[in-house]
Design a protein around this motif. Structure first.
Motif, PDB file in Angstrom:
ATOM      1  N   ARG A  76      -3.344  10.071  -0.506  1.00  0.00           N
ATOM      2  CA  ARG A  76      -2.056  10.143  -0.120  1.00  0.00           C
ATOM      3  C   ARG A  76      -1.484  10.282   1.356  1.00  0.00           C
ATOM      4  O   ARG A  76      -0.639   9.944   1.582  1.00  0.00           O
ATOM      5  CB  ARG A  76      -1.321  11.339  -1.156  1.00  0.00           C
ATOM      6  CG  ARG A  76      -1.048  11.000  -2.382  1.00  0.00           C
ATOM      7  CD  ARG A  76      -0.645  12.430  -3.199  1.00  0.00           C
ATOM      8  NE  ARG A  76      -0.679  12.362  -4.549  1.00  0.00           N
ATOM      9  CZ  ARG A  76       0.635  12.415  -5.443  1.00  0.00           C
ATOM     10  NH1 ARG A  76       1.714  12.460  -4.667  1.00  0.00           N
ATOM     11  NH2 ARG A  76       0.303  12.112  -6.561  1.00  0.00           N
ATOM     12  N   ASP A  77      -2.475  10.560   2.120  1.00  0.00           N
ATOM     13  CA  ASP A  77      -2.502  11.008   3.358  1.00  0.00           C
ATOM     14  C   ASP A  77      -3.163   9.666   4.452  1.00  0.00           C
ATOM     15  O   ASP A  77      -2.898  10.016   5.506  1.00  0.00           O
ATOM     16  CB  ASP A  77      -2.994  12.077   3.821  1.00  0.00           C
ATOM     17  CG  ASP A  77      -2.231  13.292   2.925  1.00  0.00           C
ATOM     18  OD1 ASP A  77      -1.190  13.227   2.889  1.00  0.00           O
ATOM     19  OD2 ASP A  77      -3.002  14.318   2.596  1.00  0.00           O
TER      20      ASP A  77
ATOM     21  N   GLN B   8       2.395   5.984  -2.546  1.00  0.00           N
ATOM     22  CA  GLN B   8       1.489   7.084  -2.027  1.00  0.00           C
ATOM     23  C   GLN B   8       0.784   6.698  -0.657  1.00  0.00           C
ATOM     24  O   GLN B   8       0.303   7.558   0.235  1.00  0.00           O
ATOM     25  CB  GLN B   8       0.333   7.320  -2.984  1.00  0.00           C
ATOM     26  CG  GLN B   8       0.708   8.125  -4.266  1.00  0.00           C
ATOM     27  CD  GLN B   8      -0.449   8.109  -5.383  1.00  0.00           C
ATOM     28  OE1 GLN B   8      -1.506   8.128  -4.860  1.00  0.00           O
ATOM     29  NE2 GLN B   8      -0.190   8.514  -6.455  1.00  0.00           N
TER      30      GLN B   8
END
Length: 98
Positions: A68-69, A85
């Motif tokens: 997600r990052d 995401q």
């Protein structure tokens, strides 16, 4: 003396796997920049899924970048497969300090 690999990038590779199999692969790198460069290339391939990265134990400080990052870690939008995401929120795309 050889440099130690302290970063990893992990991903599901569907490029040469049958549709019913998921091949998780991991590559290691000496620097964060090398890991990011590799991740950018992978992110462009529609057959690569669930990218994650981080530092290898016992390296400190420990860093883990979840799927997600990844977009935020790379500093760009990675919208693929309609997967929200992998993209930065619009507010982050407008702020050059992020």
């Amino acid at each position: 003396m050889t440099a130690r690999h302290i970063w990893y990038v992990s991903f599901i590779d569907q490029r040469d796997a049958p549709p019913d199999r998921h091949a998780r692969r991991t590559a290691t790198f000496v620097s964060e920049q090398d890991a990011k460069q590799f991740t950018r290339k992978l992110a462009e391939d529609q057959r690569i899924e669930r990218l994650s990265a981080g530092t290898i134990n016992p390296y400190r400080p420990k860093r883990v970048i979840g799927s997600r990052d990844i977009g935020q870690w790379l500093g760009k939008t990675l919208a693929r497969h309609g997967d929200p995401q992998l993209s930065l929120p619009p507010s982050c795309n407008d702020d050059p300090s992020l």
